[in-house]
Design a protein around this motif. Structure first.
Motif, short mmCIF file in Angstrom:
data_model
loop_
_atom_site.label_atom_id
_atom_site.label_comp_id
_atom_site.label_asym_id
_atom_site.label_seq_id
_atom_site.Cartn_x
_atom_site.Cartn_y
_atom_site.Cartn_z
N LEU A 170 0.73 -1.24 0.09
CA LEU A 170 0.17 -0.09 -0.08
C LEU A 170 0.88 1.26 -0.02
O LEU A 170 0.28 2.36 -0.30
N LEU A 171 2.29 1.30 0.20
CA LEU A 171 3.09 2.33 0.34
C LEU A 171 3.81 2.75 -0.89
O LEU A 171 4.25 1.62 -1.55
N SER A 172 4.02 3.93 -0.79
CA SER A 172 5.17 4.42 -2.23
C SER A 172 6.57 3.86 -1.84
O SER A 172 6.85 3.43 -0.57
N GLU A 173 7.48 3.70 -2.80
CA GLU A 173 8.72 3.25 -2.83
C GLU A 173 9.36 4.26 -1.93
O GLU A 173 9.36 5.43 -2.03
N GLY A 174 10.26 3.74 -1.10
CA GLY A 174 11.08 4.62 -0.12
C GLY A 174 10.49 4.67 1.16
O GLY A 174 11.07 5.22 2.30
N ALA A 175 9.15 4.39 1.30
CA ALA A 175 8.50 4.24 2.81
C ALA A 175 9.12 3.32 3.70
O ALA A 175 9.68 2.26 3.50
N ILE A 176 9.11 3.58 5.09
CA ILE A 176 9.85 2.82 5.91
C ILE A 176 8.64 2.05 6.72
O ILE A 176 7.73 2.52 6.99
N VAL A 177 8.86 0.75 6.69
CA VAL A 177 8.11 -0.26 7.50
C VAL A 177 8.82 -0.71 8.71
O VAL A 177 9.96 -1.36 8.64
N VAL A 178 8.32 -0.73 9.92
CA VAL A 178 9.20 -1.17 11.17
C VAL A 178 8.27 -1.87 12.18
O VAL A 178 7.04 -1.66 12.25
N ASP A 179 8.55 -3.08 12.59
CA ASP A 179 8.04 -3.64 13.77
C ASP A 179 8.65 -3.36 15.06
O ASP A 179 9.86 -3.38 15.06
N ASP A 180 7.75 -3.40 15.96
CA ASP A 180 8.23 -3.21 17.36
C ASP A 180 9.28 -2.01 17.58
O ASP A 180 10.17 -2.44 17.99
N ALA A 181 8.91 -0.84 17.19
CA ALA A 181 9.72 0.26 17.25
C ALA A 181 10.10 0.73 18.68
O ALA A 181 9.23 0.50 19.53
N ASN A 182 11.10 1.48 18.64
CA ASN A 182 11.53 2.03 19.99
C ASN A 182 11.53 3.49 19.87
O ASN A 182 11.33 4.07 18.63
N PRO A 183 11.33 4.29 21.07
CA PRO A 183 11.27 5.79 20.66
C PRO A 183 12.60 6.44 20.04
O PRO A 183 12.31 7.30 19.24
N ALA A 184 13.63 5.82 20.07
CA ALA A 184 14.76 6.57 19.52
C ALA A 184 14.47 6.08 17.71
O ALA A 184 15.01 7.06 17.20
N GLU A 185 14.08 5.06 17.48
CA GLU A 185 13.94 4.95 15.96
C GLU A 185 12.61 6.00 15.57
O GLU A 185 12.79 6.36 14.47
N ILE A 186 11.58 5.92 16.18
CA ILE A 186 10.41 6.61 15.98
C ILE A 186 10.97 8.25 15.86
O ILE A 186 10.44 9.02 14.95
#
Length: 462
Positions: free
Chosen positions: A372-388
């Motif tokens: 569903l996302l455009s090329e270059g979008a980030i997909v992340v599982d179980d993120a932490n605050p630093a990553e967000i």
């Protein structure tokens, strides 16, 4: 440990062990890791196993929810859902055995048995759910035996929920513990017969902001009755009627797919995955439910309802779209079904989704998200605050949709925020919910406060 927060490498996380849990659409050939336990020290946004069980079961309105553990566990999950009730308010109470050091040394089973006797004597509930916590699992209290003895003593269902947190670093294990407890509750007693009906069960619906009531009105209008919701605005007696339904519709797949598959195995009830977040999703779900029944009148009524509601809300949403087109958004929520709905709603508003993540998504769900996302979008599982934080800043996000843990981070960075948490009080489901969501996105994204905040920050590094 050396940190690399660069996005140029295709989604490298701030902690090297997290690299396989972050991908960039259109670049990564490998699939995202989403079944791993949370990494120690990464400050996961996930809740614990016990919390996962509590959020599923807590909306059962007339049951006693007794937490066997230190008082902090009960405090953390008190009133954890923004679920509304049409009758009993018992679920709004929080009960705990309040284990102390002495109980940890000598065992907490006598205290648990005494607490069960006390709450039943005082409140006379139709059922009691007893939740195990980390401490209980470590000291080895046999809550199954205690609950069995108490159930025989009092003649009601007293159901152990085996949700000791140290079992896993993934709250989806708590969903499974809750699902197993639900199956124990609804399974008919020997000799008991549940009459079959043409009603449906609504699984994975927790009546946040009255959303169950809204969808129930839609279904009633087209000629379909809801038997019971799992578990929003439900009662013990209503849940016990669940085997009599002819269809299960499943909204929150993470918490209820296991229940749906077992209801199909044990009682022959088929299920449909539905999604009532967003106008198009709502219309599609109503059409598929009507098609299952195969009644021409139900199908006609469904189409009439959809046409009326779409004609009503389309001009309203179009006005918000004019203001929001081109804005950049990030999404981080608990389950993938919600993330998919949010992506579609954001795109309907003309916005570009540049980051999407969940706490409990499955591999096939992440494949859907990536598509569903455009090329270059980030997909992340179980993120932490630093990553967000890194993603929000580097990708120049204008607004974020997420839960209570992400709200403060977004605001501190001068970024708009839309609450899609399970504690919210706003109804975001159905056609009316689509309008409410669009309004909320507009208000926070286009608020003048952000330019003043960023001006006050100046050129300082956040």
């Amino acid at each position: 440990m050396e940190h690399d927060c660069s996005l140029a490498s295709g989604g490298t996380g701030c902690i090297s062990e997290r690299q396989n849990s972050i991908i960039t659409t259109g670049k990564n050939k490998s699939r995202i890791h989403c079944a791993d336990d949370s990494l120690a020290g990464a400050v996961s946004q996930r809740a614990c196993v016990f919390c996962g069980a509590r959020v599923v079961l807590n909306p059962i309105t007339d049951a006693i929810h007794l937490v066997h553990g230190p008082i902090g566990c009960a405090t953390y999950t008190w009133d954890i859902r923004g679920s509304l009730s049409s009758d009993s308010e018992m679920y709004r109470h929080s009960f705990s055995t309040d284990l102390k050091e002495k109980d940890v040394v000598f065992g907490g089973e006598p205290k648990l048995a005494a607490c069960i006797d006390e709450v039943i004597s005082k409140y006379h509930p139709p059922a009691v759910f007893v939740y195990s916590t980390c401490v209980v699992g470590m000291i080895g209290d046999d809550i199954i035996a205690v609950c069995k003895d108490a159930s025989e003593r009092h003649g009601i269902d007293i159901i152990p929920v085996e949700s000791s947190g140290f079992l896993s670093g993934n709250k989806i294990v708590g969903y499974r513990a809750a699902a197993e407890a639900l199956m124990k509750l609804i399974r008919p007693k020997p000799g008991e017969v549940i009459e079959k009906t043409r009603k449906l069960n609504f699984l994975g619906e927790y009546n946040l902001g009255g959303e169950k009531w809204l969808i129930e009105r839609y279904l009633n209008e087209i000629g379909i009755e809801v038997n019971v919701a799992f578990t929003g605005d439900s009662t013990v007696a209503a849940l016990k009627r669940a085997p009599g339904s002819c269809l299960n519709i499943v909204q929150c797949t993470g918490s209820m797919h296991w229940v749906a598959t077992n209801l199909e195995k044990e009682y022959g009830i088929p299920y449909l995955d539905v999604n009532f977040f967003g106008a198009e999703n709502t219309a599609d779900s109503l059409r598929r439910i009507a098609a299952f029944y195969g009644d021409p009148e139900i199908i006609r009524r469904a189409e009439s309802l959809i046409e009326r509601e779409m004609n009503r809300i389309t001009p309203i949403i179009a006005r918000y779209r004019k203001k929001l087109t081109g804005k950049r958004t990030a999404i981080y929520v608990g389950g993938a079904f919600k993330a998919v709905a949010l992506i579609r709603q954001m795109k309907d508003l003309g916005m570009e989704v540049v980051v999407t993540g969940t706490q409990t998504g499955k591999q096939e769900e992440y494949d859907t998200i990536s598509g569903l996302l455009s090329e270059g979008a980030i997909v992340v599982d179980d993120a932490n605050p630093a990553e967000i934080e890194r993603f929000l800043l580097d990708l120049k996000v204008d607004v974020m949709a997420g839960g209570v843990k992400e709200r403060v981070l977004a605001y501190k960075l001068g970024i708009g925020f839309v609450d899609h948490n399970h504690e919210r009080k706003e109804c975001l489901a159905g056609f009316d919910g689509a309008v409410t969501f669009a309004r909320e996105v507009y208000i926070t994204t286009c608020s003048p406060v952000w330019k003043h905040l960023k001006a006050s920050i100046g050129g300082e590094e956040l």
